[in-house]
Write a protein that holds these residues in place. Structure first.
Motif, PDB file in Angstrom:
ATOM      1  N   SER A  53       0.827  -1.103  -0.005  1.00  9.69           N
ATOM      2  CA  SER A  53       0.068   0.054  -0.125  1.00  9.69           C
ATOM      3  C   SER A  53       0.809   1.260  -0.059  1.00  9.69           C
ATOM      4  O   SER A  53       0.357   2.455  -0.437  1.00  9.69           O
ATOM      5  CB  SER A  53      -0.864   0.149   1.089  1.00  9.69           C
ATOM      6  N   SER A 111     -11.687  -9.429  -1.028  1.00  6.71           N
ATOM      7  CA  SER A 111     -11.140  -8.609  -2.199  1.00  6.71           C
ATOM      8  C   SER A 111     -12.030  -7.735  -3.004  1.00  6.71           C
ATOM      9  O   SER A 111     -11.871  -6.568  -3.140  1.00  6.71           O
ATOM     10  CB  SER A 111     -10.488  -9.761  -2.989  1.00  6.71           C
ATOM     11  N   THR A 120     -11.186  -3.232  -2.844  1.00  8.76           N
ATOM     12  CA  THR A 120     -11.771  -2.336  -3.978  1.00  8.76           C
ATOM     13  C   THR A 120     -11.768  -0.853  -3.334  1.00  8.76           C
ATOM     14  O   THR A 120     -11.494   0.061  -4.078  1.00  8.76           O
ATOM     15  CB  THR A 120     -12.916  -2.806  -4.743  1.00  8.76           C
ATOM     16  N   THR A 157      -8.839   0.767  -2.182  1.00  8.93           N
ATOM     17  CA  THR A 157      -8.140   1.413  -3.332  1.00  8.93           C
ATOM     18  C   THR A 157      -8.846   2.539  -3.799  1.00  8.93           C
ATOM     19  O   THR A 157      -7.965   3.662  -4.362  1.00  8.93           O
ATOM     20  CB  THR A 157      -7.784   0.315  -4.386  1.00  8.93           C
ATOM     21  N   TYR A 158     -10.133   2.798  -4.335  1.00  8.00           N
ATOM     22  CA  TYR A 158     -10.701   3.610  -4.927  1.00  8.00           C
ATOM     23  C   TYR A 158     -11.578   4.467  -4.232  1.00  8.00           C
ATOM     24  O   TYR A 158     -11.748   5.718  -4.766  1.00  8.00           O
ATOM     25  CB  TYR A 158     -11.674   2.805  -6.239  1.00  8.00           C
ATOM     26  N   GLU A 190      -7.380 -10.205  -5.253  1.00 11.37           N
ATOM     27  CA  GLU A 190      -7.296  -8.749  -4.974  1.00 11.37           C
ATOM     28  C   GLU A 190      -6.924  -8.175  -6.348  1.00 11.37           C
ATOM     29  O   GLU A 190      -7.620  -6.939  -6.649  1.00 11.37           O
ATOM     30  CB  GLU A 190      -6.132  -8.323  -3.747  1.00 11.37           C
ATOM     31  N   VAL A 210      -9.394  -5.347  -8.022  1.00  9.26           N
ATOM     32  CA  VAL A 210      -8.944  -4.085  -8.407  1.00  9.26           C
ATOM     33  C   VAL A 210      -9.066  -3.560  -9.835  1.00  9.26           C
ATOM     34  O   VAL A 210      -9.840  -2.692 -10.030  1.00  9.26           O
ATOM     35  CB  VAL A 210      -7.580  -3.725  -7.736  1.00  9.26           C
ATOM     36  N   TYR A 270     -12.805  -3.605 -11.088  1.00  9.16           N
ATOM     37  CA  TYR A 270     -13.336  -2.505 -10.399  1.00  9.16           C
ATOM     38  C   TYR A 270     -13.131  -1.185 -11.356  1.00  9.16           C
ATOM     39  O   TYR A 270     -13.872  -0.416 -11.925  1.00  9.16           O
ATOM     40  CB  TYR A 270     -13.202  -2.186  -9.205  1.00  9.16           C
TER      41      TYR A 270
END
Length: 481
Positions: free
Chosen positions: A47, A297, A302, A305-306, A426, A430, A433
């Motif tokens: 990350s 995941s 997601t 991350t977003y 994952e 990601v 998405y």
């Protein structure tokens, strides 16, 4: 227990020679702390590295594609070698494999800190991914070997907590290092942490009971074919959003991955000591537990991350404010894994907690649709906490439950398979998405596209939850732990 049973079978009994109770005293704090330190570094690297990319680009003059592979090279290598390390650990010994992975990670991190150009950095990050795969697979296998009963539940709860904390603090710590020193210290810090872990390896070795020699050999052909298959698959996923999911290059990579996986299955059937014992995949209880992180995941990773992009682009918040709001999503990782372990120790069925975690992912993702351009933090706080709890309740717990169902001699292999599904899903979640969101924003606003994708994520988590429920037989009893 027959395959039609509605409850989990009793965990596999360790061989007499490998019984933790008979062969080793109750492990002390230091071995666990060393493993957890290594486990903390890996997700922190995943990350935190993304935050360092602008500084790396400015320092090395790298273009967008090679710069993105600073992150992608680590993720691809991690996904490719997780199963391999797990199987190797069962042959050469889990502590040896763990130490080798930690050493590889330390050297690769030092190489990353000293890299003179981005291509060398990409290569070093790929090597770090290989070492990180060993840390996760072998670390989980060691905990499964050393601990039993409530102690095992607590150890895996800490495993999940520390991994979650690593993901959460990685961006913040990297940001501090970028502002105070340079991006090179992001990787140098990883090297220092793993050097400390290596100093504790003799202590870890004393805590692990001796494992009987089985005469098994490392499955080199199977490992080679599997790595090729995973390289093709993960590269296709990583490049899908850039090249286009229907492009010849991406379709060719997917086709190659399918062929390689078919060859892998054929090779494994002929091996006396395969990289992956296919009987594991016929154990529906083990397979069901391995699907739980897949739901995490899609439902949690997601968002991790977003969601920050949504907060800055749609709600107009600054990066600092967005980071503070994200604490609502990540804070449950500090509390709920240990809460789940304590609940199990008090008689709550582990499967009940796992079902609750899956339900929380569905409800949390669906409730996050309350997000809007002018929504207050108070409105979204509960949905974010519920979503985080959905990930946190099963973190660590599902690992311990899954590994308890397999022959202790195959714990490394089982941990490798579980983490391969975790990391692979994952990457898929990601990438999928991002691709779907990009497609939807071509015909509607970002806010509208975000809401549609959230409903899709909730639906995926619901389907996965129903599959897990069906494979486990639909009932949870406390004696299953």
């Amino acid at each position: 227990m027959p395959e039609s049973s509605s409850t989990l079978p009793a965990p596999a009994e360790p061989a007499a020679e490998a019984s933790p109770a008979a062969a080793a005293p109750e492990p002390r704090v230091l071995p666990l702390a060393a493993i957890l330190l290594a486990v903390f570094v890996v997700p922190m690297s995943i990350s935190g590295t993304a935050v360092a990319l602008p500084g790396i680009g400015a320092d090395t003059g790298a273009g967008a594609a090679p710069l993105q592979w600073v992150v992608n090279a680590f993720n691809v290598a991690f996904a490719c070698f997780t199963l391999v390390w797990g199987s190797v650990a069962d042959v050469v010994g889990r502590v040896k494999a763990f130490a080798a992975g930690a050493a590889v990670y330390a050297v690769a991190s030092l190489g990353s800190a000293l890299a003179s150009d981005v291509l060398l950095l990409d290569a070093a990050r790929a090597l770090a991914g290989v070492g990180g795969a060993a840390i996760f697979s072998c670390g989980a296998a060691i905990l499964s070997t050393v601990y039993e009963g409530p102690a095992r539940a607590k150890a895996f709860a800490l495993f999940g907590t520390v991994a979650g904390v690593g993901i959460a603090v990685g961006p913040s710590l990297s940001g501090v290092l970028l502002q105070t020193v340079s991006w090179r210290w992001v990787f140098a810090l990883h090297a220092v942490a793993l050097a400390v872990v290596l100093l504790a390896v003799p202590v870890i070795a004393r805590a692990v009971p001796p494992t009987p020699r089985t005469g098994a050999k490392i499955d080199v052909p199977g490992s080679a074919v599997f790595v090729v298959a995973m390289v093709l698959l993960t590269t296709a996923i990583v490049q899908g959003s850039q090249w286009g999911w229907g492009s010849a290059g991406v379709l060719g990579l997917f086709a190659g991955a399918v062929v390689a996986l078919a060859v892998f299955g054929s090779v494994e059937k002929r091996r006396a000591h395969p990289l992956l014992d296919l009987s594991l995949l016929r154990n529906r209880h083990f397979l069901a537990l391995c699907l739980v992180p897949v739901a995490g995941s899609f439902g949690f990773v997601t968002m991790l991350t977003y969601l920050p992009t949504y907060l800055t682009e749609v709600t107009g918040r600054g990066t600092g404010a967005a980071g503070l709001i994200m604490v609502l999503l990540t804070a449950p990782m500090l509390v709920f894994p240990l809460l789940a372990a304590k609940s199990v120790a008090r008689g709550v069925s582990p499967l009940t907690i796992i079902y609750v975690s899956l339900g929380a992912l569905v409800v949390g993702d669906a409730a996050l649709t309350v997000f809007g351009p002018d929504v207050s933090v108070g409105v979204v706080a509960l949905p974010m906490i519920v979503t985080g709890a959905g990930m946190a309740l099963a973190a660590g717990l599902v690992d311990g439950q899954a590994l308890a169902l397999v022959d202790p001699a195959k714990a490394g292999m089982a941990a490798g398979f579980l983490n391969t599904l975790r990391l692979g899903s994952e990457a898929v979640a990601v990438a999928l998405y991002g691709s779907v969101l990009t497609t939807l924003t071509a015909s509607r606003s970002y806010d509208s596209a975000f809401h549609l994708v959230l409903w899709g994520l909730a639906a995926i988590c619901l389907v996965l939850g129903l599959v897990v429920f069906a494979l486990l037989g639909g009932r949870a009893r406390s004696e299953d732990r």
